[in-house]
Design a protein around this motif. Structure first.
Motif, PDB file in Angstrom:
ATOM      1  N   ASN A 298       0.808  -1.085   0.024  1.00 24.89           N
ATOM      2  CA  ASN A 298       0.031  -0.081   0.094  1.00 24.89           C
ATOM      3  C   ASN A 298       0.876   1.327   0.011  1.00 24.89           C
ATOM      4  O   ASN A 298       0.372   2.283   0.406  1.00 24.89           O
ATOM      5  CB  ASN A 298      -1.031   0.102   1.280  1.00 24.89           C
ATOM      6  CG  ASN A 298      -2.156  -0.657   0.938  1.00 24.89           C
ATOM      7  OD1 ASN A 298      -2.971  -0.482   0.113  1.00 24.89           O
ATOM      8  ND2 ASN A 298      -2.386  -1.894   2.031  1.00 24.89           N
ATOM      9  N   TRP A 299       2.175   1.056  -0.451  1.00 24.82           N
ATOM     10  CA  TRP A 299       2.894   2.354  -0.192  1.00 24.82           C
ATOM     11  C   TRP A 299       2.615   3.677  -0.910  1.00 24.82           C
ATOM     12  O   TRP A 299       2.560   4.872  -0.476  1.00 24.82           O
ATOM     13  CB  TRP A 299       4.479   2.001  -0.345  1.00 24.82           C
ATOM     14  CG  TRP A 299       4.800   1.680  -1.862  1.00 24.82           C
ATOM     15  CD1 TRP A 299       4.616   0.675  -2.574  1.00 24.82           C
ATOM     16  CD2 TRP A 299       5.151   2.894  -2.933  1.00 24.82           C
ATOM     17  NE1 TRP A 299       5.139   0.889  -3.889  1.00 24.82           N
ATOM     18  CE2 TRP A 299       5.315   2.097  -4.158  1.00 24.82           C
ATOM     19  CE3 TRP A 299       5.113   3.999  -2.778  1.00 24.82           C
ATOM     20  CZ2 TRP A 299       5.571   2.752  -5.225  1.00 24.82           C
ATOM     21  CZ3 TRP A 299       5.629   4.750  -4.126  1.00 24.82           C
ATOM     22  CH2 TRP A 299       6.044   4.295  -5.066  1.00 24.82           C
ATOM     23  N   ARG A 300       2.047   3.489  -1.995  1.00 24.71           N
ATOM     24  CA  ARG A 300       1.233   4.530  -3.084  1.00 24.71           C
ATOM     25  C   ARG A 300       0.379   5.406  -1.977  1.00 24.71           C
ATOM     26  O   ARG A 300       0.067   6.649  -1.985  1.00 24.71           O
ATOM     27  CB  ARG A 300       1.052   4.189  -4.231  1.00 24.71           C
ATOM     28  CG  ARG A 300       2.189   3.793  -5.160  1.00 24.71           C
ATOM     29  CD  ARG A 300       2.058   3.299  -6.445  1.00 24.71           C
ATOM     30  NE  ARG A 300       2.567   3.003  -7.475  1.00 24.71           N
ATOM     31  CZ  ARG A 300       2.964   1.735  -7.619  1.00 24.71           C
ATOM     32  NH1 ARG A 300       2.288   0.756  -6.874  1.00 24.71           N
ATOM     33  NH2 ARG A 300       4.067   1.448  -8.363  1.00 24.71           N
ATOM     34  N   ARG A 301      -0.556   4.306  -1.645  1.00 24.24           N
ATOM     35  CA  ARG A 301      -1.804   5.010  -1.234  1.00 24.24           C
ATOM     36  C   ARG A 301      -1.352   5.599   0.490  1.00 24.24           C
ATOM     37  O   ARG A 301      -1.961   6.676   0.978  1.00 24.24           O
ATOM     38  CB  ARG A 301      -2.727   4.017  -0.604  1.00 24.24           C
ATOM     39  CG  ARG A 301      -3.628   3.335  -2.165  1.00 24.24           C
ATOM     40  CD  ARG A 301      -4.478   2.108  -1.848  1.00 24.24           C
ATOM     41  NE  ARG A 301      -5.051   1.780  -2.621  1.00 24.24           N
ATOM     42  CZ  ARG A 301      -4.571   0.692  -3.487  1.00 24.24           C
ATOM     43  NH1 ARG A 301      -3.757   0.056  -3.031  1.00 24.24           N
ATOM     44  NH2 ARG A 301      -5.227   0.022  -4.391  1.00 24.24           N
ATOM     45  N   ILE A 302      -0.329   5.168   0.899  1.00 25.42           N
ATOM     46  CA  ILE A 302       0.138   5.632   2.245  1.00 25.42           C
ATOM     47  C   ILE A 302       0.773   7.031   2.060  1.00 25.42           C
ATOM     48  O   ILE A 302       0.526   7.829   2.686  1.00 25.42           O
ATOM     49  CB  ILE A 302       1.138   4.647   2.979  1.00 25.42           C
ATOM     50  CG1 ILE A 302       0.433   3.311   3.364  1.00 25.42           C
ATOM     51  CG2 ILE A 302       1.800   5.253   4.281  1.00 25.42           C
ATOM     52  CD1 ILE A 302       0.951   2.424   3.779  1.00 25.42           C
ATOM     53  N   LEU A 303       1.536   7.032   1.189  1.00 26.03           N
ATOM     54  CA  LEU A 303       2.180   8.226   0.697  1.00 26.03           C
ATOM     55  C   LEU A 303       0.844   9.494   0.208  1.00 26.03           C
ATOM     56  O   LEU A 303       1.192  10.526   0.861  1.00 26.03           O
ATOM     57  CB  LEU A 303       2.985   8.222  -0.366  1.00 26.03           C
ATOM     58  CG  LEU A 303       4.479   7.588  -0.439  1.00 26.03           C
ATOM     59  CD1 LEU A 303       5.375   7.473  -1.557  1.00 26.03           C
ATOM     60  CD2 LEU A 303       5.158   8.358   0.935  1.00 26.03           C
ATOM     61  N   LEU A 304       0.101   9.030  -0.367  1.00 17.54           N
ATOM     62  CA  LEU A 304      -0.931   9.964  -0.853  1.00 17.54           C
ATOM     63  C   LEU A 304      -1.739  10.311   0.661  1.00 17.54           C
ATOM     64  O   LEU A 304      -2.136  11.416   0.535  1.00 17.54           O
ATOM     65  CB  LEU A 304      -2.122   9.141  -1.724  1.00 17.54           C
ATOM     66  CG  LEU A 304      -3.084  10.038  -2.119  1.00 17.54           C
ATOM     67  CD1 LEU A 304      -2.593  11.295  -2.767  1.00 17.54           C
ATOM     68  CD2 LEU A 304      -4.168   9.465  -3.172  1.00 17.54           C
ATOM     69  N   LEU A 305      -1.952   9.223   1.396  1.00 19.01           N
ATOM     70  CA  LEU A 305      -2.721   9.820   2.602  1.00 19.01           C
ATOM     71  C   LEU A 305      -1.848  10.864   3.588  1.00 19.01           C
ATOM     72  O   LEU A 305      -2.458  11.730   4.100  1.00 19.01           O
ATOM     73  CB  LEU A 305      -2.990   8.312   3.408  1.00 19.01           C
ATOM     74  CG  LEU A 305      -3.633   8.692   4.896  1.00 19.01           C
ATOM     75  CD1 LEU A 305      -4.929   9.478   4.733  1.00 19.01           C
ATOM     76  CD2 LEU A 305      -3.827   7.221   5.532  1.00 19.01           C
ATOM     77  N   GLY A 306      -0.448  10.504   3.514  1.00 16.60           N
ATOM     78  CA  GLY A 306       0.302  11.362   4.381  1.00 16.60           C
ATOM     79  C   GLY A 306       0.369  12.594   3.695  1.00 16.60           C
ATOM     80  O   GLY A 306       0.378  13.616   4.212  1.00 16.60           O
ATOM     81  N   LEU A 307       0.402  12.721   2.175  1.00 20.78           N
ATOM     82  CA  LEU A 307       0.349  13.909   1.757  1.00 20.78           C
ATOM     83  C   LEU A 307      -0.813  14.850   1.888  1.00 20.78           C
ATOM     84  O   LEU A 307      -0.810  15.852   2.135  1.00 20.78           O
ATOM     85  CB  LEU A 307       0.528  13.925  -0.025  1.00 20.78           C
ATOM     86  CG  LEU A 307       0.548  14.898  -0.960  1.00 20.78           C
ATOM     87  CD1 LEU A 307       1.610  16.151  -0.474  1.00 20.78           C
ATOM     88  CD2 LEU A 307       0.780  14.572  -2.151  1.00 20.78           C
ATOM     89  N   SER A 308      -2.180  14.176   1.783  1.00 14.51           N
ATOM     90  CA  SER A 308      -3.149  14.742   2.111  1.00 14.51           C
ATOM     91  C   SER A 308      -3.489  15.449   3.635  1.00 14.51           C
ATOM     92  O   SER A 308      -3.803  16.523   3.749  1.00 14.51           O
ATOM     93  CB  SER A 308      -4.494  14.063   1.883  1.00 14.51           C
ATOM     94  OG  SER A 308      -4.467  13.329   0.581  1.00 14.51           O
ATOM     95  N   LEU A 309      -3.105  14.626   4.301  1.00 13.30           N
ATOM     96  CA  LEU A 309      -3.093  15.035   5.816  1.00 13.30           C
ATOM     97  C   LEU A 309      -1.880  16.205   5.993  1.00 13.30           C
ATOM     98  O   LEU A 309      -2.572  17.303   6.768  1.00 13.30           O
ATOM     99  CB  LEU A 309      -2.558  13.866   6.686  1.00 13.30           C
ATOM    100  CG  LEU A 309      -2.813  14.143   8.134  1.00 13.30           C
ATOM    101  CD1 LEU A 309      -4.309  14.558   8.566  1.00 13.30           C
ATOM    102  CD2 LEU A 309      -2.299  12.992   8.977  1.00 13.30           C
ATOM    103  N   ALA A 310      -0.778  16.178   5.491  1.00 10.34           N
ATOM    104  CA  ALA A 310       0.314  17.325   5.337  1.00 10.34           C
ATOM    105  C   ALA A 310      -0.411  18.746   4.689  1.00 10.34           C
ATOM    106  O   ALA A 310      -0.193  19.519   5.168  1.00 10.34           O
ATOM    107  CB  ALA A 310       1.525  17.119   4.548  1.00 10.34           C
ATOM    108  N   LEU A 311      -1.245  18.401   3.555  1.00 11.09           N
ATOM    109  CA  LEU A 311      -1.577  19.441   3.022  1.00 11.09           C
ATOM    110  C   LEU A 311      -2.727  20.109   3.800  1.00 11.09           C
ATOM    111  O   LEU A 311      -2.908  21.515   4.038  1.00 11.09           O
ATOM    112  CB  LEU A 311      -2.358  18.932   1.627  1.00 11.09           C
ATOM    113  CG  LEU A 311      -2.682  20.059   0.501  1.00 11.09           C
ATOM    114  CD1 LEU A 311      -1.579  20.843   0.338  1.00 11.09           C
ATOM    115  CD2 LEU A 311      -3.297  19.487  -0.746  1.00 11.09           C
ATOM    116  N   ALA A 312      -3.732  19.261   4.552  1.00 19.61           N
ATOM    117  CA  ALA A 312      -4.790  19.945   5.456  1.00 19.61           C
ATOM    118  C   ALA A 312      -4.263  20.454   6.634  1.00 19.61           C
ATOM    119  O   ALA A 312      -4.538  21.681   6.778  1.00 19.61           O
ATOM    120  CB  ALA A 312      -5.812  18.705   5.762  1.00 19.61           C
ATOM    121  N   ALA A 313      -3.211  19.844   7.312  1.00 17.92           N
ATOM    122  CA  ALA A 313      -2.772  20.564   8.469  1.00 17.92           C
ATOM    123  C   ALA A 313      -1.760  21.495   8.126  1.00 17.92           C
ATOM    124  O   ALA A 313      -1.676  22.737   9.043  1.00 17.92           O
ATOM    125  CB  ALA A 313      -2.104  19.396   9.352  1.00 17.92           C
ATOM    126  N   GLY A 314      -1.061  21.399   6.954  1.00 12.99           N
ATOM    127  CA  GLY A 314      -0.128  22.691   6.840  1.00 12.99           C
ATOM    128  C   GLY A 314      -0.863  23.931   6.467  1.00 12.99           C
ATOM    129  O   GLY A 314      -0.165  24.911   6.495  1.00 12.99           O
TER     130      GLY A 314
END
Length: 415
Positions: A210-226
């Motif tokens: 799931n590494w691609r989905r995990i990276l996408l989830l981390g990127l989405s969370l960083a974009l929201a919180a950032g």
């Protein structure tokens, strides 16, 4: 993945229809940018300040939203957004947004448009990050709604989005606080978490597969919180949501969640240009929870929510949402995960919006609006499968087309 996307089978009538609606949405946003450029008497302080601080950081200057950056702002001669109430500062740190917020705003101007682009087009370049987020958010909404509810659900959700005054103004209006990145991140965080949890029913290696989905989830969370620190609350929300989707593999859920949060933290650290002291202080000064219980006893909070979500946000929801809620409560068929999850997230975001009356922005309200679009689209897609389909179709066509005509006429009157 790219080969699959470019394959001719990927472009069928539903995709072309969605692309046409998104093009209309983009043209509305560009039109509003153009109108504001013609009528503007000077640079907007908030937008100019974001760009200035971001450019300063890109050019190896002070990290945006930190004491050194906010002190250097006085040298620019620009009015302070803090004095207008749009920047909450404690000990010299922006309490609501990370440097990512400023870096994204300034990124298009790194190419020095004054040397090659006509002056009349430069405002459009300055607005390009918000335009990009707006189009991508609309595309994400259509993709999610279509996967959940079929073509009908995708069209309903996208039509509500493309003619939403709030979604146009917050992309194109120079007076807005550039929150579409945060909203896209929040939307992506929830539905990427749901998607990655669904894959756990396959007996495969959790993180590597799931590494691609995990990276996408981390990127989405960083974009929201950032872009809005308080949206980091979604990191807490998605853990039980993922466990709800995949209760059979709790350890796998925890592993994916932990990895995605770690990815988000690394990306936020990168936004501070890997300055550990500033990153630590920025995290300590951030308003992760912006909640005032007394606000729930004040009628102004509720009037503001109604005004923002229905009047300025999406007038069709004034009729569509009550109908959807009645159908959801009275008809068991509509009470499944695909409808319940967006309704619960919308309720949570609305609660946070009501409890944060002093937050300088509309991040919570806009996120609420996005999940309401998904919920309404899902319920009406279910209603379209009943014997009353002709009546529901006629009502939807009248409501959505009337909303589109009204929205376009309001834009035309601005000239």
């Amino acid at each position: 993945m790219l080969r699959r996307f470019l394959h001719t089978d990927a472009f069928r009538p539903p995709q072309f229809a969605a692309a046409a609606l998104l093009m209309i949405y983009l043209l509305q946003c560009v039109w509003l940018v153009r109108v504001q450029t013609l009528h503007a008497s000077g640079p907007d302080s908030d937008h100019a300040l974001r760009i200035y601080q971001g450019l300063e950081q890109w050019n190896s200057g002070a990290i945006a939203g930190t004491p050194e950056s906010l002190r250097s702002e006085a040298a620019t001669g620009l009015p302070s957004a803090g004095r207008a109430g749009h920047l909450r500062v404690r000990d010299g740190y922006d309490q609501d947004r990370s440097p990512l917020y400023y870096l994204v705003a300034a990124a298009p101007l790194l190419v020095r448009p004054g040397s090659w682009m006509p002056e009349s087009l430069q405002p459009l370049l300055a607005a390009s990050p918000s335009l990009f987020f707006g189009v991508m958010l609309g595309g994400s909404l259509w993709y999610v709604a279509r996967r959940l509810y079929g073509n009908a659900g995708g069209y309903i959700a996208l039509a509500l989005y493309c003619f939403s005054p709030a979604m146009i103004v917050n992309v194109a209006d120079a007076q807005s606080l550039g929150e579409m990145g945060a909203v896209w991140g929040a939307f992506g965080t929830v539905f990427t978490a749901i998607a990655v949890a669904h894959t756990l029913y396959a007996p495969r290696e959790v993180v590597l597969w799931n590494w691609r989905r995990i990276l996408l989830l981390g990127l989405s969370l960083a974009l929201a919180a950032g872009n809005q620190f308080s949206l980091a609350a979604l990191a807490v929300v998605i853990l039980p949501l993922m466990s709800w989707v995949a209760p059979v593999r709790p350890r796998a859920v925890l592993a994916i969640w932990t990895t995605a949060v770690a990815v988000a933290m690394v990306l936020l650290f990168a936004a501070y240009f890997f300055e550990p002291a500033l990153f630590r202080q920025g995290m300590l000064h951030a308003r992760w929870i912006d909640f005032e219980p007394a606000a729930f006893g004040i009628s102004v909070s509720y009037r503001n929510a109604v005004q923002t979500i229905f009047v300025k946000g999406s007038p069709p929801l004034m009729l569509a949402l009550p109908v959807a809620l009645i159908a959801y409560l009275g008809w068991k068929r509509t009470r499944y995960f695909g409808n319940t999850a967006p309704l619960l997230i919308a309720a949570l975001m609305l609660t946070l919006a009501l409890g944060a009356p002093s937050f300088p922005g509309l991040g919570f309200h806009l996120t609420t609006l996005m999940f309401l679009f998904v919920f309404v689209a899902g319920v009406f897609a279910d209603l379209l499968e009943t014997p009353q389909r002709p009546l529901v179709t006629a009502a939807l066509c009248g409501l959505l087309s009337g909303s589109a005509i009204w929205n376009l006429s309001q834009l035309a009157r601005l000239m």
